[in-house]
Write a protein that holds these residues in place. Sequence first.
Motif, PDB file in Angstrom:
ATOM      1  N   LYS A 108      37.869  42.710  35.904  1.00  0.00           N
ATOM      2  CA  LYS A 108      38.003  42.897  34.459  1.00  0.00           C
ATOM      3  C   LYS A 108      38.900  41.825  33.853  1.00  0.00           C
ATOM      4  CE  LYS A 108      36.563  45.505  32.172  1.00  0.00           C
ATOM      5  NZ  LYS A 108      35.282  45.425  31.399  1.00  0.00           N
ATOM      6  N   SER A 109      39.933  41.417  34.590  1.00  0.00           N
ATOM      7  CA  SER A 109      40.829  40.379  34.087  1.00  0.00           C
ATOM      8  C   SER A 109      40.121  39.040  33.933  1.00  0.00           C
ATOM      9  CB  SER A 109      42.040  40.223  35.022  1.00  0.00           C
ATOM     10  OG  SER A 109      41.700  39.504  36.201  1.00  0.00           O
ATOM     11  N   MET A 110      38.981  38.888  34.640  1.00  0.00           N
ATOM     12  CA  MET A 110      38.190  37.655  34.560  1.00  0.00           C
ATOM     13  C   MET A 110      37.074  37.761  33.530  1.00  0.00           C
ATOM     14  SD  MET A 110      37.959  36.634  38.611  1.00  0.00           S
ATOM     15  CE  MET A 110      39.469  36.340  39.566  1.00  0.00           C
ATOM     16  N   GLY A 111      37.069  38.854  32.766  1.00  0.00           N
ATOM     17  CA  GLY A 111      36.124  38.989  31.673  1.00  0.00           C
ATOM     18  C   GLY A 111      34.760  39.508  32.055  1.00  0.00           C
ATOM     19  N   LEU A 112      34.643  40.172  33.199  1.00  0.00           N
ATOM     20  CA  LEU A 112      33.361  40.678  33.662  1.00  0.00           C
ATOM     21  C   LEU A 112      33.099  42.100  33.184  1.00  0.00           C
ATOM     22  CD1 LEU A 112      33.508  39.428  37.351  1.00  0.00           C
ATOM     23  CD2 LEU A 112      32.051  38.509  35.560  1.00  0.00           C
ATOM     24  N   ARG A 113      31.834  42.435  33.027  1.00  0.00           N
ATOM     25  CA  ARG A 113      31.422  43.825  32.883  1.00  0.00           C
ATOM     26  C   ARG A 113      31.238  44.353  34.292  1.00  0.00           C
ATOM     27  NH1 ARG A 113      26.614  46.775  32.827  1.00  0.00           N
ATOM     28  NH2 ARG A 113      26.781  48.683  31.578  1.00  0.00           N
ATOM     29  N   VAL A 114      31.879  45.464  34.625  1.00  0.00           N
ATOM     30  CA  VAL A 114      31.918  45.931  36.009  1.00  0.00           C
ATOM     31  C   VAL A 114      31.244  47.293  36.151  1.00  0.00           C
ATOM     32  CG1 VAL A 114      33.386  46.483  37.988  1.00  0.00           C
ATOM     33  CG2 VAL A 114      34.064  44.665  36.398  1.00  0.00           C
ATOM     34  N   VAL A 115      30.289  47.351  37.080  1.00  0.00           N
ATOM     35  CA  VAL A 115      29.610  48.596  37.428  1.00  0.00           C
ATOM     36  C   VAL A 115      30.007  48.952  38.857  1.00  0.00           C
ATOM     37  CG1 VAL A 115      27.397  49.785  37.646  1.00  0.00           C
ATOM     38  CG2 VAL A 115      27.668  47.926  35.973  1.00  0.00           C
ATOM     39  N   VAL A 116      30.328  50.226  39.079  1.00  0.00           N
ATOM     40  CA  VAL A 116      30.831  50.684  40.372  1.00  0.00           C
ATOM     41  C   VAL A 116      29.986  51.845  40.873  1.00  0.00           C
ATOM     42  CG1 VAL A 116      32.778  51.882  41.470  1.00  0.00           C
ATOM     43  CG2 VAL A 116      33.202  49.944  39.960  1.00  0.00           C
ATOM     44  N   THR A 117      29.704  51.874  42.183  1.00  0.00           N
ATOM     45  CA  THR A 117      29.159  53.085  42.792  1.00  0.00           C
ATOM     46  C   THR A 117      30.223  53.674  43.705  1.00  0.00           C
ATOM     47  OG1 THR A 117      28.210  52.147  44.845  1.00  0.00           O
ATOM     48  CG2 THR A 117      26.904  51.958  42.835  1.00  0.00           C
ATOM     49  N   GLY A 118      30.309  54.999  43.721  1.00  0.00           N
ATOM     50  CA  GLY A 118      31.333  55.631  44.554  1.00  0.00           C
ATOM     51  C   GLY A 118      31.198  57.138  44.548  1.00  0.00           C
ATOM     52  N   ASN A 119      32.253  57.808  45.042  1.00  0.00           N
ATOM     53  CA  ASN A 119      32.214  59.264  45.162  1.00  0.00           C
ATOM     54  C   ASN A 119      32.628  59.954  43.858  1.00  0.00           C
ATOM     55  OD1 ASN A 119      35.117  59.309  45.133  1.00  0.00           O
ATOM     56  ND2 ASN A 119      35.104  58.804  47.302  1.00  0.00           N
ATOM     57  N   ARG A 137      35.709  59.018  40.075  1.00  0.00           N
ATOM     58  CA  ARG A 137      35.088  58.582  38.827  1.00  0.00           C
ATOM     59  C   ARG A 137      36.104  58.348  37.698  1.00  0.00           C
ATOM     60  NH1 ARG A 137      30.014  58.864  36.470  1.00  0.00           N
ATOM     61  NH2 ARG A 137      30.067  58.840  34.189  1.00  0.00           N
ATOM     62  N   GLU A 138      36.917  59.357  37.399  1.00  0.00           N
ATOM     63  CA  GLU A 138      37.830  59.255  36.266  1.00  0.00           C
ATOM     64  C   GLU A 138      38.858  58.147  36.455  1.00  0.00           C
ATOM     65  OE1 GLU A 138      37.410  60.691  33.377  1.00  0.00           O
ATOM     66  OE2 GLU A 138      35.575  61.504  34.274  1.00  0.00           O
ATOM     67  N   LYS A 139      39.326  57.994  37.688  1.00  0.00           N
ATOM     68  CA  LYS A 139      40.310  56.942  37.964  1.00  0.00           C
ATOM     69  C   LYS A 139      39.721  55.566  37.672  1.00  0.00           C
ATOM     70  CE  LYS A 139      43.484  54.981  41.277  1.00  0.00           C
ATOM     71  NZ  LYS A 139      44.434  55.243  42.322  1.00  0.00           N
ATOM     72  N   PHE A 140      38.486  55.338  38.082  1.00  0.00           N
ATOM     73  CA  PHE A 140      37.879  54.017  37.891  1.00  0.00           C
ATOM     74  C   PHE A 140      37.513  53.769  36.432  1.00  0.00           C
ATOM     75  CE2 PHE A 140      37.912  53.842  42.402  1.00  0.00           C
ATOM     76  CZ  PHE A 140      37.857  52.484  42.721  1.00  0.00           C
ATOM     77  N   ILE A 141      37.177  54.805  35.714  1.00  0.00           N
ATOM     78  CA  ILE A 141      36.937  54.639  34.282  1.00  0.00           C
ATOM     79  C   ILE A 141      38.239  54.244  33.592  1.00  0.00           C
ATOM     80  CG2 ILE A 141      36.318  55.828  32.150  1.00  0.00           C
ATOM     81  CD1 ILE A 141      33.932  55.158  33.960  1.00  0.00           C
ATOM     82  N   ARG A 142      39.346  54.885  33.984  1.00  0.00           N
ATOM     83  CA  ARG A 142      40.659  54.514  33.419  1.00  0.00           C
ATOM     84  C   ARG A 142      41.039  53.083  33.773  1.00  0.00           C
ATOM     85  NH1 ARG A 142      42.125  59.693  35.293  1.00  0.00           N
ATOM     86  NH2 ARG A 142      43.288  58.754  37.035  1.00  0.00           N
ATOM     87  N   MET A 143      40.627  52.619  34.944  1.00  0.00           N
ATOM     88  CA  MET A 143      40.909  51.244  35.368  1.00  0.00           C
ATOM     89  C   MET A 143      40.153  50.216  34.533  1.00  0.00           C
ATOM     90  SD  MET A 143      40.708  51.078  39.465  1.00  0.00           S
ATOM     91  CE  MET A 143      41.676  52.151  40.501  1.00  0.00           C
ATOM     92  N   GLY A 144      39.081  50.661  33.890  1.00  0.00           N
ATOM     93  CA  GLY A 144      38.305  49.740  33.076  1.00  0.00           C
ATOM     94  C   GLY A 144      36.875  49.542  33.522  1.00  0.00           C
ATOM     95  N   ALA A 145      36.425  50.256  34.560  1.00  0.00           N
ATOM     96  CA  ALA A 145      35.029  50.147  34.973  1.00  0.00           C
ATOM     97  C   ALA A 145      34.130  50.522  33.801  1.00  0.00           C
ATOM     98  CB  ALA A 145      34.751  51.058  36.166  1.00  0.00           C
ATOM     99  N   ASP A 146      33.132  49.699  33.521  1.00  0.00           N
ATOM    100  CA  ASP A 146      32.254  49.932  32.375  1.00  0.00           C
ATOM    101  C   ASP A 146      31.200  50.984  32.669  1.00  0.00           C
ATOM    102  OD1 ASP A 146      32.987  47.623  30.375  1.00  0.00           O
ATOM    103  OD2 ASP A 146      32.973  46.732  32.373  1.00  0.00           O
ATOM    104  N   GLN A 147      30.850  51.137  33.936  1.00  0.00           N
ATOM    105  CA  GLN A 147      29.862  52.142  34.340  1.00  0.00           C
ATOM    106  C   GLN A 147      30.182  52.582  35.759  1.00  0.00           C
ATOM    107  OE1 GLN A 147      25.831  50.779  33.924  1.00  0.00           O
ATOM    108  NE2 GLN A 147      24.911  52.701  34.615  1.00  0.00           N
ATOM    109  N   TYR A 148      30.178  53.894  35.966  1.00  0.00           N
ATOM    110  CA  TYR A 148      30.458  54.447  37.292  1.00  0.00           C
ATOM    111  C   TYR A 148      29.279  55.313  37.704  1.00  0.00           C
ATOM    112  CZ  TYR A 148      33.112  56.450  41.187  1.00  0.00           C
ATOM    113  OH  TYR A 148      33.537  56.820  42.436  1.00  0.00           O
TER     114      TYR A 148
END
Length: 333
Positions: A166-177, A181-192
């Motif tokens: 995110k610091s490099m200006g990317l849109r970030v999509v994550v797959t996980g458990n 989910r909520e932690k990664f959304i707070r981190m700035g993940a655009d889609q989980y």
Amino acid sequence: MKAAQIKKYSNEINVSINEIPIPEPEENEILMKVMAAAVNPLEMLQLTGNVKLIQDYKMPLTLGNECAGVVEKLGKNVKGFGVGDRVYTRLPIKKVGAFAEYVTVDHEALAKMPSGYEFTTAAAIPLAGLTAYQGLTEELEVQPGKTLLITGASGSFGQIAVPIAKSMGLRVVVTGNTRSREKFIRMGADQYIDYKKENYWEVLTDIDYVIDTLGANEFEHELSVLKKGGRLLSLRTAPNGMFAKRNGLSWFKRILFTLAGNKFDSAARKQGKEYRFMFVRSDGKQLKRVTEIVEKYHIMPDIDSRKFSLFQVNEALMLMADGKLNGKVVIQM
């Protein structure tokens, strides 16, 4: 000093705590008093000998790839560090040994710890942080505004890789458990994408970059969501000829890795895409940049609540290998 060592490669976790001399730093090294060392899957690969083609070790081998501690002594050519500095490192692959009371480290592999961080938290940052930084800047050569998918990112790697991306200006999509989910959304993940609820390859298209943490079984799915001209970087699938060349390996190893990666290279080329593989290396200057990002975005990796001493190294390795964690496993000295 005490050190956790193996006498030979083995598929069994059977590490001994041995008494060995405190090493003397060479002219470009510092002697670090280790305060905490993180436990990673990489230790299992070294313990079993699965990375022999990349690095074959002399025995006995002191395990451990990343740690945090205090500078005890300086080699005569070391500049930028002083006795008492709180430092951390991803040790050079040719000279690992973080599971010990002391370790000598080339100063070019070293950086000062993030301000205000505990040793146990800092020890969990270098390997994942450098993997993310090198993967994004050197292998993927990312550009701001484009989209990155990280598969299986709900663990310790993703917790550092997402904010760096995110610091490099990317849109970030994550797959996980589900629980992350909520932690990664707070981190700035655009889609989980919760892998138990939906398949990412059925909902994603035209992804610019993919970082794979899952391995060969996911390759076809990851390739399918990548746009033409996109690049897939794997941390687990298989090394290829480009990896061998970029790392200056011998001609024999280049041939072996070219053969090992040919299936993946060919599949990617047929679709007008590119496959990459990487193995993180030590780099103090890059780790300093990672530290700046960690401090700016207050990146705080989860640490498993179970505490381990050096004498419990086998239990720590078994827990990490089992995979049922609530954070990164750390040995406290």
